[in-house]
Each structure stands twice: as structure tokens, then as C-alpha cells.
Design a protein around this motif. Structure first.
Motif, mmCIF file in Angstrom:
data_model
loop_
_atom_site.group_PDB
_atom_site.id
_atom_site.type_symbol
_atom_site.label_atom_id
_atom_site.label_comp_id
_atom_site.label_asym_id
_atom_site.label_seq_id
_atom_site.Cartn_x
_atom_site.Cartn_y
_atom_site.Cartn_z
ATOM 1 N N THR A 89 31.637 49.431 39.630
ATOM 2 C CA THR A 89 32.265 50.542 40.266
ATOM 3 C C THR A 89 33.379 49.729 41.291
ATOM 4 N N GLY A 90 32.767 48.457 41.848
ATOM 5 C CA GLY A 90 33.681 47.549 42.897
ATOM 6 C C GLY A 90 34.776 46.812 42.103
ATOM 7 N N LEU A 91 35.024 47.084 40.937
ATOM 8 C CA LEU A 91 35.921 46.512 40.042
ATOM 9 C C LEU A 91 37.051 47.440 40.150
ATOM 10 N N VAL A 92 36.759 48.825 39.965
ATOM 11 C CA VAL A 92 37.718 49.878 40.225
ATOM 12 C C VAL A 92 38.298 49.859 41.506
ATOM 13 N N GLU A 93 37.478 49.701 42.629
ATOM 14 C CA GLU A 93 37.867 49.586 43.823
ATOM 15 C C GLU A 93 38.707 48.297 44.113
ATOM 16 N N ILE A 94 38.637 47.339 43.607
ATOM 17 C CA ILE A 94 39.479 46.082 43.649
ATOM 18 C C ILE A 94 40.760 46.337 43.254
ATOM 19 N N MET A 95 41.026 46.860 41.925
ATOM 20 C CA MET A 95 42.084 47.285 41.226
ATOM 21 C C MET A 95 42.815 48.286 42.224
ATOM 22 N N LEU A 96 42.431 49.031 42.619
ATOM 23 C CA LEU A 96 43.004 49.946 43.450
ATOM 24 C C LEU A 96 43.366 49.339 45.156
ATOM 25 N N GLU A 97 42.797 48.724 45.389
ATOM 26 C CA GLU A 97 43.069 47.688 46.684
ATOM 27 C C GLU A 97 44.293 46.860 46.482
ATOM 28 N N LEU A 98 44.307 46.233 45.363
ATOM 29 C CA LEU A 98 45.200 45.240 44.921
ATOM 30 C C LEU A 98 46.440 46.079 44.823
ATOM 31 N N GLN A 99 46.522 47.086 44.130
ATOM 32 C CA GLN A 99 47.682 47.916 44.197
ATOM 33 C C GLN A 99 48.232 48.403 45.370
ATOM 34 N N ALA A 100 47.185 48.790 46.335
ATOM 35 C CA ALA A 100 47.709 49.146 47.714
ATOM 36 C C ALA A 100 48.316 48.082 48.433
ATOM 37 N N GLN A 101 47.891 46.784 48.127
ATOM 38 C CA GLN A 101 48.626 45.640 48.708
ATOM 39 C C GLN A 101 49.986 45.185 48.091
ATOM 40 N N ARG A 102 50.602 46.084 47.064
ATOM 41 C CA ARG A 102 51.837 45.858 46.299
ATOM 42 C C ARG A 102 51.786 44.761 45.460
ATOM 43 N N ALA A 103 50.698 44.387 44.796
ATOM 44 C CA ALA A 103 50.505 43.307 43.703
ATOM 45 C C ALA A 103 51.373 44.012 42.494
ATOM 46 N N HIS A 104 51.877 42.965 41.850
ATOM 47 C CA HIS A 104 52.807 43.297 40.896
ATOM 48 C C HIS A 104 52.041 43.822 39.441
ATOM 49 N N ASN A 105 50.758 43.306 39.336
ATOM 50 C CA ASN A 105 50.050 43.635 38.203
ATOM 51 C C ASN A 105 48.734 43.311 38.439
ATOM 52 N N ILE A 106 47.781 43.728 37.745
ATOM 53 C CA ILE A 106 46.337 43.640 37.775
ATOM 54 C C ILE A 106 45.957 42.326 36.782
ATOM 55 N N ASN A 107 45.627 41.228 37.256
ATOM 56 C CA ASN A 107 45.533 39.918 36.562
ATOM 57 C C ASN A 107 43.914 39.610 36.220
ATOM 58 N N LEU A 108 43.320 39.799 35.062
ATOM 59 C CA LEU A 108 42.047 39.591 34.809
ATOM 60 C C LEU A 108 41.896 38.427 34.103
ATOM 61 N N VAL A 109 41.234 37.551 35.034
ATOM 62 C CA VAL A 109 41.007 36.078 34.521
ATOM 63 C C VAL A 109 39.673 35.698 33.894
ATOM 64 N N SER A 110 39.416 35.144 32.798
ATOM 65 C CA SER A 110 38.372 34.878 32.191
ATOM 66 C C SER A 110 37.348 36.321 31.955
ATOM 67 N N PRO A 111 38.120 37.273 31.421
ATOM 68 C CA PRO A 111 37.542 38.483 31.116
ATOM 69 C C PRO A 111 36.791 38.758 29.774
ATOM 70 N N THR A 112 36.778 37.713 28.999
ATOM 71 C CA THR A 112 36.352 38.192 27.656
ATOM 72 C C THR A 112 34.991 38.697 27.510
ATOM 73 N N HIS A 113 33.988 37.814 28.186
ATOM 74 C CA HIS A 113 32.571 38.127 28.239
ATOM 75 C C HIS A 113 32.379 39.561 28.660
ATOM 76 N N TYR A 114 33.223 40.028 29.425
ATOM 77 C CA TYR A 114 32.944 41.311 30.121
ATOM 78 C C TYR A 114 33.901 42.606 29.512
ATOM 79 N N GLY A 115 34.348 42.263 28.441
ATOM 80 C CA GLY A 115 35.446 43.048 28.026
ATOM 81 C C GLY A 115 34.990 44.404 27.827
ATOM 82 N N PRO A 116 34.053 44.968 27.185
ATOM 83 C CA PRO A 116 33.659 46.219 27.345
ATOM 84 C C PRO A 116 33.412 47.056 28.776
ATOM 85 N N GLN A 117 33.054 46.286 29.421
ATOM 86 C CA GLN A 117 32.844 47.094 31.032
ATOM 87 C C GLN A 117 34.150 46.871 31.547
#
Length: 293
Positions: A89-117
Motif C-alpha cells: 500500500t505504501g508503494l502506491v502512495e510513494i508513486m503518487l507522492e513522487l508524481q506530485a513532486q514532479r518526477a519525470h518517471n517512476i524508477n524501480l531499482v532492484s525490483p525483480t524479486h518483488y515483481g508480482p507485488q
């Protein structure tokens, strides 16, 4: 709540294809459990120019990793030491927070082992108004099953292609069959997004350990238009001092021939680095802003 539970009940998300049941508490080399662990997030200005842009990349660092690189610059979090307690749930909130901060993109670093989530979190975030492009920033050791599940969800793939030599990959990163696994993964990424949606990173290691010519040869065979980030920023971090061949920084005499070879192969979109980068991009994940000085 864990999304797509079958994929972590018999885990095949990375090149290890270990098959452990993470829902039952089983763990393999990555040490990841059933829940996402987020170590840090920030607006990051140190990625390739097309990723960071002028306002920064909305970068989310996941704890733990499917590799065990002895020179890992993110070692403070790749072993899972630092966990902020942020879950799906926090991941969803973080994505939206970064969008509100005017980030150019959502950059997922070392995501492989959490792919389905992560896939489930992206769906939820988009339903709540996320419009930013998704960057999948991985080690290149992704399984084809995972990448196929990401079809249409990822806008930019930013994989490492660490080694052209399997012996080195096993010795220094604990990754059997790395070259063929990364080749297959990068081919699938290329199939999905083409050369303009693919930026392949290759960290040039001292003493020719990274097998750069073989890596670059494969990338050139895919397309001369592939964007290749030739990284000179190697610094002997983590356990590297235990390996004499990796216990120093890269020299210009080692980096320049690799750059020249890439150009000789006809690769047209190359990001090069100065050797000053060896100190410029070292994070400290004990800080809230890991790249602040």
C-alpha cells in the motif's frame, strides 16, 4: 496483501529459478519474503540524462537483491539490512507522492524479486491517477516469465548487462549462467519496447573482468540504435577489497578501449562517463536522501 501469490509460491522470478515457497516463509539467495521491502525513495538526479531529466527521476530502492555482487555500491540495502517497513500500500502512495513532486518517471531499482507485488501496485497506482512512465531498473537477471508479465506496464527498461563471462559472474556476483540469462532478458525487453525504450548499463570493471567486448558485441547484434550506458564509475565497495583484482578503481587506459570498441561496432547511442564519477554517485542509505552530500 500480496498480489499474484502463485508467482512467489514457487518462485521463478530471477535467473536462479529457486522454486522456494516465499508464502510459507522459505527464502533463497535474495532473502526476500512474501512482502515488499522498500529501503529508500527520492528524486534522483544522478541517472542517465534521459532518465533524470531536469527535475529528477522518482527512484524507489527495494531492499534485497537476487545477486551478491562483491562490489555492490548499494550493499547497505541489497542485503536487506535497512527496511523502512513500507509495504505494498505504501508503494502506491510513494508513486503518487513522487508524481506530485514532479518526477519525470517512476524508477524501480532492484525490483525483480518483488515483481508480482510491484505489478499489482502499478495497477492500483494507475487506477488512482498515476500517469508517469515506469522504469524497470534491474540487474538483467530477470526471468522471461516475469518480463512477459510486465508487457505493456514498463515504458523504459534500464537493465545492467554486467558480465560477458559466466565464470566471473559466478565468482563475483553468485549468478550462474548470467550471460545467457541476461541475453534472453534483454532480447525480451527489446522486443517489448524497441531500442528507444531500452537503456543497457555496462559497468566496466578493472582488469577486463566484465568481459565488455562480448557484452557490446551482443548489443550491437540486436540493434545499433540501442542506448548503451558505458559506466566508468567502478569503486571498490562492500567486499571488493578481498579480491586484489577488484580492489582499485578503473583506469582511463582500461575504459577508453571499451568505449572505442563500442563505437567501432557501430553503436550510435552511447552514454559515456568521466572517471570522476567514481566518487560522484556513491550513495549512503543511512541518510534519508542517499545521494545528498
Amino acid at each position: 496483501m500480496v498480489g499474484q501469490t502463485e508467482e512467489i509460491r514457487n518462485c521463478r522470478l530471477c535467473g536462479h529459478r529457486c522454486g522456494v515457497n516465499r508464502l510459507a516463509g522459505e527464502r533463497c539467495l535474495c532473502r526476500a519474503g512474501a512482502d515488499i521491502e522498500i529501503a529508500s525513495y527520492c528524486l534522483h538526479h544522478g541517472e542517465e540524462p534521459i532518465i533524470s531529466g531536469t527535475q529528477g527521476s522518482g527512484t524507489i530502492f527495494f531492499a534485497r537483491c537476487s545477486l551478491r555482487c562483491v562490489f555492490c555500491q548499494n550493499y547497505q540495502i541489497s542485503t536487506g539490512i535497512r527496511d523502512t517497513g513500507i509495504r505494498e500500500t505504501g508503494l502506491v502512495e510513494i508513486m503518487l507522492e513522487l508524481q506530485a513532486q514532479r518526477a519525470h518517471n517512476i524508477n524501480l531499482v532492484s525490483p525483480t524479486h518483488y515483481g508480482p507485488q510491484i505489478i499489482e501496485a502499478i495497477k492500483q497506482a494507475r487506477a488512482q491517477g498515476l500517469k508517469l512512465p515506469i522504469v524497470w531498473n534491474s540487474s538483467g537477471y530477470d526471468s522471461l516469465e516475469l518480463l512477459e508479465a510486465l508487457t505493456g506496464m514498463v515504458d523504459i527498461y534500464l537493465p545492467d548487462f554486467k558480465y560477458g563471462d559466466d565464470e566471473a559472474a559466478l565468482k563475483y556476483s553468485g549468478a550462474p549462467n548470467y550471460f545467457e540469462t541476461a541475453k534472453a532478458a534483454i532480447f525480451e525487453m527489446f522486443r517489448q519496447v524497441g531500442p528507444q525504450g531500452l537503456v543497457v548499463r555496462h559497468l566496466v570493471l578493472p582488469n577486463g573482468i566484465s568481459g565488455s567486448r562480448r557484452v557490446l558485441g551482443y548489443l550491437a547484434s540486436l540493434s545499433p540504435e540501442i542506448q548503451v550506458s558505458l559506466m566508468a564509475q567502478y569503486s571498490p565497495r562492500h567486499l571488493a577489497s578481498q579480491f586484489p583484482e577488484l580492489s582499485r578503481t578503473l583506469t582511463i587506459e582500461e575504459y577508453t578501449p571499451v568505449l572505442a570498441y563500442a563505437e567501432k561496432l557501430g553503436l550510435r547511442n552511447i552514454f559515456a562517463q568521466e572517471l570522476t564519477s567514481q566518487q560522484a554517485y556513491l550513495p549512503d542509505f543511512e541518510r534519508t536522501e542517499p545521494f545528498s552530500k
